[in-house]
Design an enzyme around this catalytic site. Structure first.
Site, short mmCIF file in Angstrom:
data_model
loop_
_atom_site.label_atom_id
_atom_site.label_comp_id
_atom_site.label_asym_id
_atom_site.label_seq_id
_atom_site.Cartn_x
_atom_site.Cartn_y
_atom_site.Cartn_z
CG MET A 10 -1.82 -1.23 1.34
SD MET A 10 -3.14 -1.22 0.13
CE MET A 10 -4.20 0.05 0.81
N GLY A 12 -0.43 4.29 -0.63
CA GLY A 12 -1.25 5.46 -0.39
C GLY A 12 -1.81 6.05 -1.66
N GLY A 13 -1.55 5.40 -2.80
CA GLY A 13 -2.06 5.86 -4.07
C GLY A 13 -3.31 5.10 -4.49
CB VAL A 14 -5.86 5.86 -7.07
CG1 VAL A 14 -5.05 5.95 -8.35
CG2 VAL A 14 -7.28 5.37 -7.36
CG ASP A 15 -2.54 2.76 -9.93
OD1 ASP A 15 -3.67 2.89 -10.45
OD2 ASP A 15 -1.52 3.31 -10.39
CB SER A 16 -1.40 0.19 -3.88
OG SER A 16 -1.47 1.45 -3.24
CG MET A 35 7.74 -1.97 2.26
SD MET A 35 8.81 -2.62 0.94
CE MET A 35 8.07 -1.84 -0.51
CB CYS A 94 12.74 0.57 -5.69
SG CYS A 94 11.48 0.59 -4.40
N GLY A 118 -0.14 -2.58 -7.16
CA GLY A 118 -0.96 -1.91 -8.17
C GLY A 118 -0.24 -1.73 -9.48
CB CYS A 187 9.69 7.95 -3.86
SG CYS A 187 10.98 6.76 -3.39
#
Length: 343
Positions: A10, A12-16, A35, A94, A118, A187
């Site tokens: 997760m 925090g975005g819409v995809d996940s 993470m 990553c 996602g 990020c």
């Protein structure tokens, strides 16, 4: 019968978030795992958003602190690569070590049989393919993952062909992140300002040197190789009779070599740190040398963890540190490596 437990990465975005919702609707026992890779306000907001989504879905949420590991493996590699005149791709690193590496190990500790993200890519019969929506395909960044865990990965968005469809799923599910903007930057680099990030994280700033043509003609000065990349045109601050581009970073002599657009094209490269997702490379192979590049037919020779790729068509601005990623004629991801030399 106990439900199959899936750990969703997760962000925090819409995809996940949509991925977690879809899995729950499909009858899995879903937990959200975030993470914590860097320590800043944006990360704190992302963690809060992920927790809010998990609360809405009625699933557990866990935060795993991997900041030290991320700094040592991803950020330090990013900085050291630029110091050497190499343009790295931190998302590939990553994915290999974190999103499909340490994340999988941590999810297993929490009792998960599968992990999910996602990502826009496609898995069928334990084989990884390009996503159905090629402009959103993220398989290029997945070449480095362990092939033995592909059968433990679920990608719920692989059948969706439109991002608005995914946002609509999140809206209907009442997820607060449904209209959250996609992140387009690395990020850990604030405001996508690489130069400031590198300056802030170097003990010693790089030395300046000459900007010159291949014949040695000096046209100007640079203030450090790490501020330039192959294919760059803007920011050279030199005048010439024709447009000039960076065609090579000469780390031995600390020179930025510039030339015409035509001089940027090549066909052959050597890659190291290779990872193959198949046992045998097929006869028909296609390669991409950048995430938004086109697939080009090629021949591949592998020896001692080095891979020589000969493209059958010209490719512009093949860049050291970027990934060369291989596919077959059915868009199956075969593996890849880090470009170490352009021939």
């Amino acid at each position: 019968m106990d439900k199959i437990k899936v750990g969703v990465g997760m962000s925090g975005g819409v995809d996940s978030s949509a991925a977690a919702y879809l899995l729950k609707m499909q009858g899995y026992e879903v937990i959200g795992i975030t993470m914590k890779l860097i320590d800043n306000e944006k990360t704190d907001i992302s963690i809060k958003d992920a927790k809010d989504v998990c609360d809405t879905l009625g699933i557990k949420h866990f935060v795993i602190d991997l900041k030290n590991e991320f700094k040592n493996i991803v950020i330090n590699n990013f900085i050291e690569s630029y110091k050497k005149g190499i343009t790295p791709n931190p998302c590939c690193v990553c994915n290999k070590y974190f999103k499909f590496g340490l994340f999988y190990e941590e999810a297993k500790k929490l009792g998960c049989e599968y992990i999910s993200t996602g990502h826009y890519a496609y898995i069928d019969n334990n084989k990884l393919y390009r996503g159905k929506v090629l402009e959103k395909d993220q398989s290029y960044f997945l070449w480095g993952i362990n092939k033995n865990i592909i059968n433990k990965i679920i990608l719920p968005l692989q059948d969706y062909t439109d991002k608005e469809m995914v946002r609509e799923i999140a809206r209907k599910a009442g997820l607060s992140v449904n209209s959250k903007k996609d992140s387009q930057e690395v990020c850990f680099v604030p405001n996508d300002d690489y130069k400031s990030f590198l300056n802030d994280n170097l003990d010693v700033l790089p030395k300046g040197g000459d900007i010159c043509l291949k014949d040695g003609t000096v046209l100007g000065k640079h203030n450090g190789l790490m501020y330039y990349t192959v294919g760059q045109r803007k920011g050279l601050n030199i005048s010439y009779k024709e447009p000039l581009y960076v065609i090579k970073l000469d780390t031995v002599n600390n020179k930025v070599i510039v030339g015409s657009n035509e001089e940027l094209f090549g066909r052959e490269l050597i890659a190291g740190d290779i990872n193959l997702l198949v046992d045998v490379i097929p006869d028909k192979v296609y390669a991409k040398v950048r995430s938004r590049g086109l697939l080009k037919p090629c021949t591949v020779f592998i020896n001692d963890n080095k891979m020589k790729v000969k493209l059958l068509e010209d490719e512009r601005a093949i860049t050291l540190g970027q990934s060369v990623v291989l596919y077959d004629e059915d868009n199956r991801l075969l593996g890849g490596g880090i470009i170490e030399e352009v021939i």
